[in-house]
Motif scaffolding. Sequence first.
Motif, PDB file in Angstrom:
ATOM      1  N   ILE A  63      41.106  49.224  37.027  1.00 38.11           N
ATOM      2  CA  ILE A  63      39.655  49.098  36.879  1.00 38.11           C
ATOM      3  C   ILE A  63      39.036  48.677  38.201  1.00 38.11           C
ATOM      4  CG2 ILE A  63      37.833  47.722  35.792  1.00 38.11           C
ATOM      5  CD1 ILE A  63      39.567  47.684  33.256  1.00 38.11           C
ATOM      6  N   PHE A  64      39.656  47.679  38.862  1.00 34.72           N
ATOM      7  CA  PHE A  64      39.118  47.212  40.142  1.00 34.72           C
ATOM      8  C   PHE A  64      39.256  48.272  41.229  1.00 34.72           C
ATOM      9  CE2 PHE A  64      39.796  42.799  38.421  1.00 34.72           C
ATOM     10  CZ  PHE A  64      38.445  42.489  38.368  1.00 34.72           C
ATOM     11  N   ALA A  65      40.332  49.048  41.198  1.00 29.48           N
ATOM     12  CA  ALA A  65      40.504  50.102  42.197  1.00 29.48           C
ATOM     13  C   ALA A  65      39.446  51.192  42.024  1.00 29.48           C
ATOM     14  CB  ALA A  65      41.901  50.697  42.098  1.00 29.48           C
ATOM     15  N   LYS A  66      39.101  51.485  40.790  1.00 27.96           N
ATOM     16  CA  LYS A  66      38.128  52.547  40.526  1.00 27.96           C
ATOM     17  C   LYS A  66      36.711  52.118  40.885  1.00 27.96           C
ATOM     18  CE  LYS A  66      36.493  55.641  36.931  1.00 27.96           C
ATOM     19  NZ  LYS A  66      36.536  55.980  35.517  1.00 27.96           N
ATOM     20  N   HIS A  67      36.368  50.858  40.613  1.00 31.65           N
ATOM     21  CA  HIS A  67      34.988  50.419  40.792  1.00 31.65           C
ATOM     22  C   HIS A  67      34.782  49.505  41.991  1.00 31.65           C
ATOM     23  CE1 HIS A  67      33.874  52.232  37.002  1.00 31.65           C
ATOM     24  NE2 HIS A  67      34.956  51.692  36.486  1.00 31.65           N
ATOM     25  N   GLY A  68      35.854  48.995  42.574  1.00 33.74           N
ATOM     26  CA  GLY A  68      35.742  48.149  43.753  1.00 33.74           C
ATOM     27  C   GLY A  68      36.209  48.890  44.985  1.00 33.74           C
ATOM     28  N   LYS A  69      36.551  48.127  45.999  1.00 35.52           N
ATOM     29  CA  LYS A  69      37.056  48.757  47.213  1.00 35.52           C
ATOM     30  C   LYS A  69      38.505  49.179  47.051  1.00 35.52           C
ATOM     31  CE  LYS A  69      33.979  45.988  49.988  1.00 35.52           C
ATOM     32  NZ  LYS A  69      33.866  44.720  50.682  1.00 35.52           N
ATOM     33  N   ASP A  70      39.316  48.300  46.440  1.00 32.42           N
ATOM     34  CA  ASP A  70      40.714  48.611  46.154  1.00 32.42           C
ATOM     35  C   ASP A  70      41.151  47.804  44.932  1.00 32.42           C
ATOM     36  OD1 ASP A  70      41.028  46.042  47.075  1.00 32.42           O
ATOM     37  OD2 ASP A  70      42.034  46.604  48.922  1.00 32.42           O
ATOM     38  N   GLY A  71      42.430  47.856  44.597  1.00 28.41           N
ATOM     39  CA  GLY A  71      42.934  47.185  43.410  1.00 28.41           C
ATOM     40  C   GLY A  71      42.895  45.673  43.492  1.00 28.41           C
ATOM     41  N   LYS A  72      42.790  45.142  44.706  1.00 29.67           N
ATOM     42  CA  LYS A  72      42.776  43.688  44.871  1.00 29.67           C
ATOM     43  C   LYS A  72      41.376  43.144  45.096  1.00 29.67           C
ATOM     44  CE  LYS A  72      47.414  43.746  46.561  1.00 29.67           C
ATOM     45  NZ  LYS A  72      48.441  42.797  46.738  1.00 29.67           N
ATOM     46  N   ASP A  73      40.386  43.983  45.070  1.00 27.93           N
ATOM     47  CA  ASP A  73      39.000  43.566  45.282  1.00 27.93           C
ATOM     48  C   ASP A  73      38.419  43.095  43.946  1.00 27.93           C
ATOM     49  OD1 ASP A  73      36.478  43.140  46.312  1.00 27.93           O
ATOM     50  OD2 ASP A  73      35.876  45.224  46.056  1.00 27.93           O
ATOM     51  N   THR A  74      38.765  41.878  43.565  1.00 30.17           N
ATOM     52  CA  THR A  74      38.338  41.366  42.265  1.00 30.17           C
ATOM     53  C   THR A  74      36.998  40.648  42.328  1.00 30.17           C
ATOM     54  OG1 THR A  74      39.543  39.304  42.621  1.00 30.17           O
ATOM     55  CG2 THR A  74      40.709  41.093  41.501  1.00 30.17           C
TER      56      THR A  74
END
Length: 89
Positions: free
Chosen positions: A11-22
């Motif tokens: 979810i974070f990878a799709k809507h943020g910068k990457d998978g760790k961008d929480t």
Amino acid sequence: MYLAPKEKAKIFAKHGKDGKDTGSAEGQIALFTYRIEHLTGHLKANHKDYNTERSLVKLVGKRRSLLDYLMKKDIMRYRAIVQELKLRK
């Protein structure tokens, strides 16, 4: 658990910068939307679960405040996330 760490990272990878961008507002809004949909489905089956209903109302309020923040800060990011998550008709 209804949300595995891999699903959360997706979810974070799709809507943020990457998978760790929480921490991005878009990632948090997407996560809250996923959780709201899950709790809504639970409440349809268990309509007397008042603790879950209270949690749902709190989540909707948190998402609303993040959307308000994003609308004030950057209207284009707000419009993009609303369109992507289909939050408005």
